[in-house]
Write a protein that holds these residues in place. Structure first.
Motif, PDB file in Angstrom:
ATOM      1  N   UNK A   8       0.827  -1.207   0.000  1.00 41.73           N
ATOM      2  CA  UNK A   8       0.000   0.000   0.000  1.00 41.73           C
ATOM      3  C   UNK A   8       0.861   1.255   0.000  1.00 41.73           C
ATOM      4  N   UNK A   9       2.078   1.150   0.512  1.00 35.89           N
ATOM      5  CA  UNK A   9       3.004   2.271   0.467  1.00 35.89           C
ATOM      6  C   UNK A   9       3.903   2.201  -0.758  1.00 35.89           C
ATOM      7  N   UNK A 131       0.803   8.595  12.558  1.00 36.20           N
ATOM      8  CA  UNK A 131       0.479   8.465  11.139  1.00 36.20           C
ATOM      9  C   UNK A 131       1.448   7.500  10.474  1.00 36.20           C
ATOM     10  N   UNK A 132       0.960   6.834   9.442  1.00 34.49           N
ATOM     11  CA  UNK A 132       1.810   5.941   8.674  1.00 34.49           C
ATOM     12  C   UNK A 132       2.504   6.686   7.551  1.00 34.49           C
ATOM     13  N   UNK A 133       3.533   6.064   6.944  1.00 38.39           N
ATOM     14  CA  UNK A 133       4.270   6.720   5.858  1.00 38.39           C
ATOM     15  C   UNK A 133       3.388   7.138   4.686  1.00 38.39           C
ATOM     16  N   UNK A 134       2.416   6.291   4.301  1.00 37.84           N
ATOM     17  CA  UNK A 134       1.550   6.650   3.178  1.00 37.84           C
ATOM     18  C   UNK A 134       0.709   7.875   3.516  1.00 37.84           C
ATOM     19  N   UNK A 436       6.635  -0.761  11.290  1.00 39.70           N
ATOM     20  CA  UNK A 436       7.198  -0.546   9.952  1.00 39.70           C
ATOM     21  C   UNK A 436       8.611  -1.090   9.777  1.00 39.70           C
ATOM     22  N   UNK A 437       9.286  -1.451  10.849  1.00 41.08           N
ATOM     23  CA  UNK A 437      10.708  -1.763  10.767  1.00 41.08           C
ATOM     24  C   UNK A 437      11.030  -3.131  11.362  1.00 41.08           C
TER      25      UNK A 437
END
Length: 470
Positions: A8-9, A131-134, A436-437
């Protein structure tokens, strides 16, 4: 293998990067001083590149490390900062070119692209860990456009001065981010407060960002101008930072019931002087004026962290992770007011020729009116430009416009970011790199037991990090 969540990202990011490449291939060219043939001389690189280098360090090291205070979010703070800044700089070059019609890239465009990225990184501070990266990339796409349009209106239509971009970057980025944070607020954020705090080493890493920002801030405020204006910008910013730093230590101790210093204040409020003098940095406001702005900024910033940030979270449901209102928002408003006052008090007698180079709309213009004498006919009628008070009014109008666009744009963007299929972290995923990591187990702090500074109610450290000291 990549998961559905990661795709999605990755897929949108890859598509946008390809679009950037195509636009650069079709439209963007070297600045005329960088072309290999028919080069225009002299080149401006020698004068601009040192300031660009300083600002570059601020964006990629200063902002990134300043946000590493969250004990379980250090990877994201530094690395997503790197991703966002790189993404925003490319997008800013395109957006600014579309607005101005100048489709070339040189050192000045590199510098202004970094300035534009700073706007988004300030907003990133308001929503850090939530918040997420996208979501952040979508926010960046929208905010870059709004911020550059706002700056274009302020500089080229209202003809206002804001050399250090305290209105157009700091205030805009802060209140855009706060508006987004308000829309995205949820009860999960308060329940995750145990993961939001710092531990000893994360505060030290954050202080690295503070020192880099502090050292290079004169270049941020003065890098885009030259001559006596640049010299004044360096001096005024330097003096404002000095006064702000001393004031921050004084007020931090005074507001603590045990008279101790608070690392949050030292990491952030010491920088507020650079913001507060930004609008008027190149103006002849006198050394004492710069120091007064820095002193005032240190006071309001510390008081903001101590009293206003908790109040905003509890009463207004605005959770400001990094306290951008105290470092960028209120000092940005102070800077705008300082610039308006300086404009209203300006005169040709005290400012000399700098008056018309700083406030171009105040410069007298010539009208084509014929006057006949014994020997000749000449067009000599001089029409005065804006008065000092009028220029001060336009400075305040630019601030009001900036706040309006930032807040309305931030609210709209916040609702866009709430679209369900985006990567909005919730529950245990808030303020946590593990979402995320790939994170090493050794040295990674606890998730929930540690309040601020890694201490429990009995004052004993419960940090489970094991960092070998060499």
């Amino acid at each position: 293998m990549a998961t559905v969540k990661s795709m999605r990202l990755i897929i949108p990011l890859a598509i946008v990067q390809i679009v950037f490449l195509i636009i650069f291939g079709i439209k963007i060219e070297y600045h005329e001083t960088a072309k290999p043939v028919d080069t225009v001389k002299p080149s401006i690189v020698g004068g601009l590149y040192p300031s660009f280098q300083d600002v570059h360090v601020m964006i990629y090291i200063g902002f990134g490390f300043l946000m590493t205070f969250l004990k379980r979010y250090g990877y994201s703070a530094v690395s997503i900062n790197l991703l966002l800044a790189s993404f925003c700089a490319q997008w800013a070059i395109i957006v600014r070119a579309a607005i101005s019609g100048n489709w070339t890239v040189g050192v000045m465009e590199m510098l202004t692209a970094d300035f534009a990225a700073a706007t988004i990184l300030i907003s990133f501070g308001a929503v850090l860990g939530k918040t997420g990266p996208l979501q952040l990339l979508i926010m960046a796409c929208i905010e870059i456009v709004l911020a550059q349009v706002n700056e274009h209106i302020g500089v080229h239509i209202l003809h206002t001065a804001d050399v250090g971009e305290s209105m157009f970057i700091h205030a805009f980025g802060a209140y855009f981010g706060l508006a987004v944070a308000r829309v995205l607020y949820s009860e999960d954020i308060e329940r995750a407060s145990g993961k939001e705090g710092a531990v000893y080493h994360s505060d030290l890493f954050s202080m690295i960002g503070t020192v880099f920002l502090w050292l290079y801030w004169p270049s941020f405020n003065g890098g885009a101008v030259e001559g006596d204006q640049q010299h004044r910008a360096f001096i005024n910013t330097y003096l404002s930072l000095l006064a702000c730093t001393v004031t921050t230590f004084i007020v931090s101790s005074l507001v603590d019931k045990r008279g101790k210093f608070d690392m949050v204040h030292i990491q952030n409020a010491t920088l507020a002087g650079g913001v507060a003098v930004g609008t008027s940095a190149h103006m002849p406001i006198q050394p004492w004026g710069a120091m007064l702005l820095g002193t005032t900024a240190g006071i309001i910033s510390v008081l903001g962290y101590k009293y206003l940030t908790p109040l905003m979270a509890s009463k207004l449901r605005i959770h400001d992770t990094c306290g951008v209102n105290n470092l960028h928002g209120m000092p940005g408003i102070l800077a705008a007011i300082g610039g308006a006052v300086a404009a209203a008090m300006s005169s040709k007698e005290t400012w000399g020729d700098s008056l018309y180079s700083i406030f171009t709309a105040m410069e007298p213009t010539m009208m084509n009116t014929t006057m006949t004498t014994n020997a000749m006919t000449a067009n000599v009628t001089e029409v005065m430009g804006r008065s000092a008070m009028e220029q001060g009014g336009y400075q305040m109008a630019a601030l009001c416009l900036t706040l309006a666009i930032a807040i309305v744009g931030g609210v709209i963007t916040g609702f866009i970011l709430k679209i369900p299929f985006l990567d909005n972290p919730t529950g245990d995923l808030l303020f946590d790199d593990k979402d995320q990591w790939n994170v090493a187990d050794e040295g990674f702090p606890n998730s929930g037991e540690l309040p601020l500074n890694g201490k429990s109610g009995d004052g004993k450290s419960r940090d489970d990090t094991q960092i070998p000291m060499l």
